[in-house]
Design a protein around this motif. Structure first.
Motif, PDB file in Angstrom:
ATOM      1  N   VAL A 175       0.564  -1.636   0.337  1.00  0.00           N
ATOM      2  CA  VAL A 175      -0.118  -0.374   0.208  1.00  0.00           C
ATOM      3  C   VAL A 175       1.153   1.109  -0.241  1.00  0.00           C
ATOM      4  O   VAL A 175       0.714   2.509   0.052  1.00  0.00           O
ATOM      5  CB  VAL A 175      -1.085  -0.036   1.127  1.00  0.00           C
ATOM      6  N   ASN A 176       2.084   1.190  -0.187  1.00  0.00           N
ATOM      7  CA  ASN A 176       3.513   2.371  -0.015  1.00  0.00           C
ATOM      8  C   ASN A 176       4.568   2.392  -0.318  1.00  0.00           C
ATOM      9  O   ASN A 176       4.761   1.028  -0.716  1.00  0.00           O
ATOM     10  CB  ASN A 176       3.401   2.407   1.442  1.00  0.00           C
ATOM     11  N   ALA A 202       9.571  -5.521   3.693  1.00  0.00           N
ATOM     12  CA  ALA A 202       8.100  -4.395   4.183  1.00  0.00           C
ATOM     13  C   ALA A 202       7.484  -4.198   4.794  1.00  0.00           C
ATOM     14  O   ALA A 202       7.086  -2.844   5.182  1.00  0.00           O
ATOM     15  CB  ALA A 202       7.052  -5.113   2.587  1.00  0.00           C
ATOM     16  N   ALA A 203       6.808  -5.192   5.560  1.00  0.00           N
ATOM     17  CA  ALA A 203       6.326  -5.390   6.684  1.00  0.00           C
ATOM     18  C   ALA A 203       7.269  -4.112   7.786  1.00  0.00           C
ATOM     19  O   ALA A 203       6.044  -3.057   8.432  1.00  0.00           O
ATOM     20  CB  ALA A 203       6.209  -6.025   7.451  1.00  0.00           C
ATOM     21  N   PHE A 204       9.133  -4.271   8.158  1.00  0.00           N
ATOM     22  CA  PHE A 204       9.355  -3.378   8.754  1.00  0.00           C
ATOM     23  C   PHE A 204       8.997  -1.932   8.614  1.00  0.00           C
ATOM     24  O   PHE A 204       8.459  -1.200   9.094  1.00  0.00           O
ATOM     25  CB  PHE A 204      10.113  -4.117   9.035  1.00  0.00           C
ATOM     26  N   THR A 205       9.212  -2.037   6.891  1.00  0.00           N
ATOM     27  CA  THR A 205       9.113  -0.090   6.184  1.00  0.00           C
ATOM     28  C   THR A 205       7.965   0.156   6.762  1.00  0.00           C
ATOM     29  O   THR A 205       7.787   1.298   7.180  1.00  0.00           O
ATOM     30  CB  THR A 205       9.497  -0.673   4.897  1.00  0.00           C
ATOM     31  N   LEU A 206       6.783  -1.055   6.519  1.00  0.00           N
ATOM     32  CA  LEU A 206       4.781  -0.013   6.236  1.00  0.00           C
ATOM     33  C   LEU A 206       4.730  -0.047   7.980  1.00  0.00           C
ATOM     34  O   LEU A 206       4.385   1.390   8.672  1.00  0.00           O
ATOM     35  CB  LEU A 206       4.567  -1.377   6.021  1.00  0.00           C
ATOM     36  N   GLY A 207       5.926  -0.484   8.834  1.00  0.00           N
ATOM     37  CA  GLY A 207       5.843  -0.312  10.640  1.00  0.00           C
ATOM     38  C   GLY A 207       6.047   1.146  10.489  1.00  0.00           C
ATOM     39  O   GLY A 207       6.224   2.148  11.733  1.00  0.00           O
ATOM     40  N   VAL A 208       7.163   2.007   9.832  1.00  0.00           N
ATOM     41  CA  VAL A 208       7.697   2.743   9.962  1.00  0.00           C
ATOM     42  C   VAL A 208       6.402   4.441   8.871  1.00  0.00           C
ATOM     43  O   VAL A 208       6.370   5.160   9.212  1.00  0.00           O
ATOM     44  CB  VAL A 208       9.273   3.210   9.347  1.00  0.00           C
ATOM     45  N   VAL A 209       6.467   4.445   7.791  1.00  0.00           N
ATOM     46  CA  VAL A 209       5.189   4.696   7.005  1.00  0.00           C
ATOM     47  C   VAL A 209       4.053   4.970   6.965  1.00  0.00           C
ATOM     48  O   VAL A 209       3.228   6.111   6.494  1.00  0.00           O
ATOM     49  CB  VAL A 209       6.078   4.797   5.343  1.00  0.00           C
ATOM     50  N   ASP A 210       3.878   3.816   7.701  1.00  0.00           N
ATOM     51  CA  ASP A 210       1.827   3.139   7.499  1.00  0.00           C
ATOM     52  C   ASP A 210       1.705   3.097   9.111  1.00  0.00           C
ATOM     53  O   ASP A 210       0.966   2.081   9.319  1.00  0.00           O
ATOM     54  CB  ASP A 210       1.884   2.284   5.848  1.00  0.00           C
ATOM     55  N   GLY A 211       2.025   3.523   9.848  1.00  0.00           N
ATOM     56  CA  GLY A 211       2.539   2.843  10.972  1.00  0.00           C
ATOM     57  C   GLY A 211       0.944   2.966  11.252  1.00  0.00           C
ATOM     58  O   GLY A 211       0.333   2.583  12.885  1.00  0.00           O
ATOM     59  N   GLU A 230      15.007   6.989  10.764  1.00  0.00           N
ATOM     60  CA  GLU A 230      15.920   7.461  11.119  1.00  0.00           C
ATOM     61  C   GLU A 230      16.419   8.589  10.229  1.00  0.00           C
ATOM     62  O   GLU A 230      15.943  10.100  11.626  1.00  0.00           O
ATOM     63  CB  GLU A 230      17.160   7.091  11.422  1.00  0.00           C
ATOM     64  N   LYS A 231      16.118   8.753   9.179  1.00  0.00           N
ATOM     65  CA  LYS A 231      16.521   9.271   7.922  1.00  0.00           C
ATOM     66  C   LYS A 231      14.930  10.682   8.283  1.00  0.00           C
ATOM     67  O   LYS A 231      15.070  11.517   8.214  1.00  0.00           O
ATOM     68  CB  LYS A 231      17.036   9.621   6.591  1.00  0.00           C
ATOM     69  N   GLY A 232      13.585   9.637   8.166  1.00  0.00           N
ATOM     70  CA  GLY A 232      12.792  10.178   8.050  1.00  0.00           C
ATOM     71  C   GLY A 232      12.207  10.561   6.667  1.00  0.00           C
ATOM     72  O   GLY A 232      12.999  10.835   5.790  1.00  0.00           O
ATOM     73  N   PHE A 233      10.965  10.854   6.730  1.00  0.00           N
ATOM     74  CA  PHE A 233      10.189  10.898   5.188  1.00  0.00           C
ATOM     75  C   PHE A 233       8.916  11.791   5.330  1.00  0.00           C
ATOM     76  O   PHE A 233       8.793  12.396   6.634  1.00  0.00           O
ATOM     77  CB  PHE A 233       9.356   9.270   4.616  1.00  0.00           C
ATOM     78  N   SER A 234       8.809  12.352   4.098  1.00  0.00           N
ATOM     79  CA  SER A 234       7.640  13.173   4.608  1.00  0.00           C
ATOM     80  C   SER A 234       6.372  12.390   4.240  1.00  0.00           C
ATOM     81  O   SER A 234       6.244  11.975   4.049  1.00  0.00           O
ATOM     82  CB  SER A 234       7.615  14.071   2.540  1.00  0.00           C
ATOM     83  N   ILE A 235       5.745  13.436   4.673  1.00  0.00           N
ATOM     84  CA  ILE A 235       4.388  12.817   5.342  1.00  0.00           C
ATOM     85  C   ILE A 235       3.277  12.871   4.504  1.00  0.00           C
ATOM     86  O   ILE A 235       3.157  13.975   3.765  1.00  0.00           O
ATOM     87  CB  ILE A 235       3.454  13.294   7.083  1.00  0.00           C
ATOM     88  N   SER A 236       2.458  11.841   4.336  1.00  0.00           N
ATOM     89  CA  SER A 236       1.675  11.881   2.634  1.00  0.00           C
ATOM     90  C   SER A 236       0.390  12.060   3.563  1.00  0.00           C
ATOM     91  O   SER A 236      -0.047  12.382   4.669  1.00  0.00           O
ATOM     92  CB  SER A 236       1.038  10.252   2.073  1.00  0.00           C
ATOM     93  N   PRO A 237      -0.569  12.768   2.682  1.00  0.00           N
ATOM     94  CA  PRO A 237      -2.009  13.558   2.610  1.00  0.00           C
ATOM     95  C   PRO A 237      -2.494  12.939   3.335  1.00  0.00           C
ATOM     96  O   PRO A 237      -3.189  12.929   4.674  1.00  0.00           O
ATOM     97  CB  PRO A 237      -2.278  13.487   1.386  1.00  0.00           C
ATOM     98  N   ALA A 238      -3.110  10.999   3.295  1.00  0.00           N
ATOM     99  CA  ALA A 238      -3.409  10.332   4.208  1.00  0.00           C
ATOM    100  C   ALA A 238      -3.075   9.961   5.354  1.00  0.00           C
ATOM    101  O   ALA A 238      -3.904   9.825   6.094  1.00  0.00           O
ATOM    102  CB  ALA A 238      -3.329   8.855   3.045  1.00  0.00           C
ATOM    103  N   LEU A 239      -2.066   9.989   5.619  1.00  0.00           N
ATOM    104  CA  LEU A 239      -0.796   9.598   7.427  1.00  0.00           C
ATOM    105  C   LEU A 239      -1.346  11.245   7.664  1.00  0.00           C
ATOM    106  O   LEU A 239      -2.208  11.069   9.238  1.00  0.00           O
ATOM    107  CB  LEU A 239       0.197   9.681   6.938  1.00  0.00           C
ATOM    108  N   ALA A 240      -1.512  12.188   7.174  1.00  0.00           N
ATOM    109  CA  ALA A 240      -1.280  13.221   7.667  1.00  0.00           C
ATOM    110  C   ALA A 240      -3.460  13.748   7.927  1.00  0.00           C
ATOM    111  O   ALA A 240      -3.417  13.965   9.080  1.00  0.00           O
ATOM    112  CB  ALA A 240      -1.395  14.528   7.092  1.00  0.00           C
TER     113      ALA A 240
END
Length: 565
Positions: free
Chosen positions: A43-44, A68-77, A166-176
């Motif tokens: 989904v991301n 992918a699952a660990f990454t989704l825990g970061v960007v799709d928490g 740690e580096k961070g990412f740009s928050i998506s509109p959906a997450l916002a």
């Protein structure tokens, strides 16, 4: 009734987007590896890209799915993460098939009426705060999967997600949107507010940078020490201390006692294909099979579109009535597996009229009907490779940001999966679902789920992996994708783009996507259905083997939502 509709619509608002458009697939969500021997759909875009990079580093589909699952825990928490649980269906390259149960577990101190106040279930207690969380199972399940068939090490598949956190990412509109919608509850917990709110306790805005250094450190500790860090090390101890200080029941001993369960898949047949679904405590495998079995009792190819939708809705009603009565953790309650038998489906089909809705549906009695057999918002990840590894992972923290609790110093959002138990017979959970004593709260029990990871085989060989997110609509999404793809021979991307419906018995409403033609909606109303129009529903992911090539497919509704903001 109105309250249940509000609950269902409110929780699933995450998946309400614009009407379905084309079935094209932007590569950032669904990708094939450079050598075309592996594919991933999530989904991301971050999760899909890190999974594909994992393949490029020598990993297989199993490694890619875990990455992918660990990454989704970061960007799709807000949907999933290591503070939650998962169900995994996997077909290994050597042909073995496993159902790995990483569902959350109630703490040892949990009691039947722990959410009942003055004789009535208090939903706030099971949805927000310390009492709402169950013991997370995802880390243990991913570790088990890695050891069963991964080519890389657990460390190698975790660290890319740690670097991104740690580096961070740009928050998506959906997450916002999810942060804004839950900001008041996130503000109740300082560690949660520190991540998702600014210094004035206002929600972080779309396109701002989200850095999660504590989560990165937790990931790195797991990478270094393995799952023992999570279940018997510092994470378990920090969580136990926080729970003791904040009125929770979970202890470090609960973490130490958590175990992955290896389950026997639900196996069924439909349209010449063999389906493997997940067994209880998932209701998904049982009821996907049950609904398709009911549909197969009719000549589907001769039905008009309105008749087909009507039949699907009726089959869903009977299935969800059985779900409410019979389903629970099979380690604690006897679940009649004959619910997924074709003879039981035939008995139900005889009660369905193609002309009008069936009144007063109640749970059936599969034990009586087939006695001979009794003797014997969530995210989905699809990954596959041409070596024969096929993976379906559905992972969740339950509603948006789970319990809203982040354990200080860890960055981990804890689930609110205790709300998936029946806090009281007849009391609805956040998705409007009701249950019986079969799904009552008990110490170390696992709550019922709708997650439906599914593997599809033809002549003994895997041809599809799929699953979905979206509460109880997970079951109806998977059913409809399978119906169109297997019975109607549609490419999966076209199957996913069809207008969807959902009927879960309680409330007795037929939820219909606005993309459905008005004349079909009117025909359904004439048959007695009370319609509730949704802009759209669901978030499915799949991979299909077509002409010897892997074709990954990501949910067009989610892609459309993100591309229009």
């Amino acid at each position: 009734m109105k309250k249940l509709v509000v609950l269902l619509l409110g929780v699933c608002a995450l998946f309400s987007v614009l009407p379905v458009l084309a079935d094209s697939q932007p590569s950032q969500y669904a990708q094939v590896s450079a050598d075309e021997r592996a594919a991933v759909a999530t989904v991301n875009p971050y999760a899909t890209q890190i999974a594909i990079d994992t393949i490029a580093r020598g990993g297989n589909a199993i490694d890619a799915a875990i990455a992918a699952a660990f990454t989704l825990g970061v960007v799709d928490g807000h949907n999933s993460g290591i503070g939650g649980g998962c169900f995994i269906l996997v077909r290994m390259a050597d042909g073995r098939i496993f159902a790995i149960d990483g569902r959350e577990m109630a703490p040892a101190a949990a009691t039947r009426d722990m959410f009942v106040v003055d004789g009535k279930a208090n939903p706030e207690l099971s949805r927000t705060g310390a009492l709402a969380a169950g013991i997370p199972g995802s880390v243990a399940a991913f570790d088990k999967l890695q050891k069963l068939g991964g080519k890389l090490t657990f460390r190698e598949v975790i660290l890319p997600a740690a670097d991104l956190a740690e580096k961070g990412f740009s928050i998506s509109p959906a997450l916002a949107e999810r942060i804004t919608a839950t900001a008041d509850n996130l503000a109740k917990f300082p560690a949660s507010a520190a991540i998702y709110l600014d210094k004035n306790n206002k929600p972080l805005s779309a396109f701002s940078l989200l850095q999660q250094k504590d989560l990165a450190a937790t990931y790195r500790s797991i990478a270094k020490q393995g799952s023992s860090y999570f279940y018997s090390g510092d994470f378990a101890k920090k969580t136990g201390r926080w729970m003791a200080a904040n009125g929770g029941m979970i202890t470090s001993k609960d973490f130490a006692n958590y175990q992955v369960k290896m389950r026997k898949p639900i196996v069924s047949e439909f349209a010449g294909y063999t389906l493997y679904g997940f067994p209880p405590p998932s209701s998904g495998g049982m009821h996907v099979a049950q609904i398709l079995n009911i549909l197969e009792q009719f000549d589907l190819n001769k039905l008009a579109p309105a008749e087909r939708y009507h039949l699907m809705a009726e089959a869903m009603k009977f299935a969800f009535a059985d779900r409410a009565h019979w389903l629970g953790d099979s380690d604690f309650t006897k679940v009649p597996l004959s619910i997924a038998d074709k003879r039981y489906a035939k008995a139900i089909a005889q009660k369905i009229s193609l002309e009008k809705t069936t009144a007063d549906i109640t749970a059936g009695n599969p034990d009586v009907d087939i006695q001979h057999l009794m003797q014997k918002h969530t995210t989905h990840i699809a990954a596959a490779d041409l070596d024969g590894n096929w993976v379906a992972i559905t992972s969740t923290v339950n509603t948006s940001f789970g319990s809203k609790v982040v354990i200080p110093g860890t960055g981990v959002v804890l689930n609110n999966q205790m709300d998936d138990f029946s806090a009281q017979v007849g009391a609805a959970n956040a998705f409007g679902l009701v249950g019986s004593d079969a799904n009552a709260i008990a110490a170390r029990k696992r709550p019922l789920s709708s997650m439906s990871p599914t593997l599809v085989f033809k002549n003994g060989e895997p041809v599809m992996t799929l699953g979905a997110a979206g509460g109880p609509t997970i079951i109806s999404q998977v059913v409809q994708t399978l119906l169109y793809a297997l019975n109607d021979s549609m490419p999966v991307e076209k199957a996913m783009a069809q207008a969807r419906i959902h009927q879960q018995w309680n409330p007795n409403l037929l939820f219909v996507e606005s993309a459905m033609p008005v004349e079909i909606q009117q025909a359904l109303q004439k048959k007695g259905h009370e319609l509730k129009i949704w802009p759209s529903m669901g978030a499915s992911q799949a991979i299909q083997l077509r002409d010897g090539k892997l074709v990954p497919v990501a949910e067009p509704r989610v892609i459309l939502q993100n591309s229009t903001k």
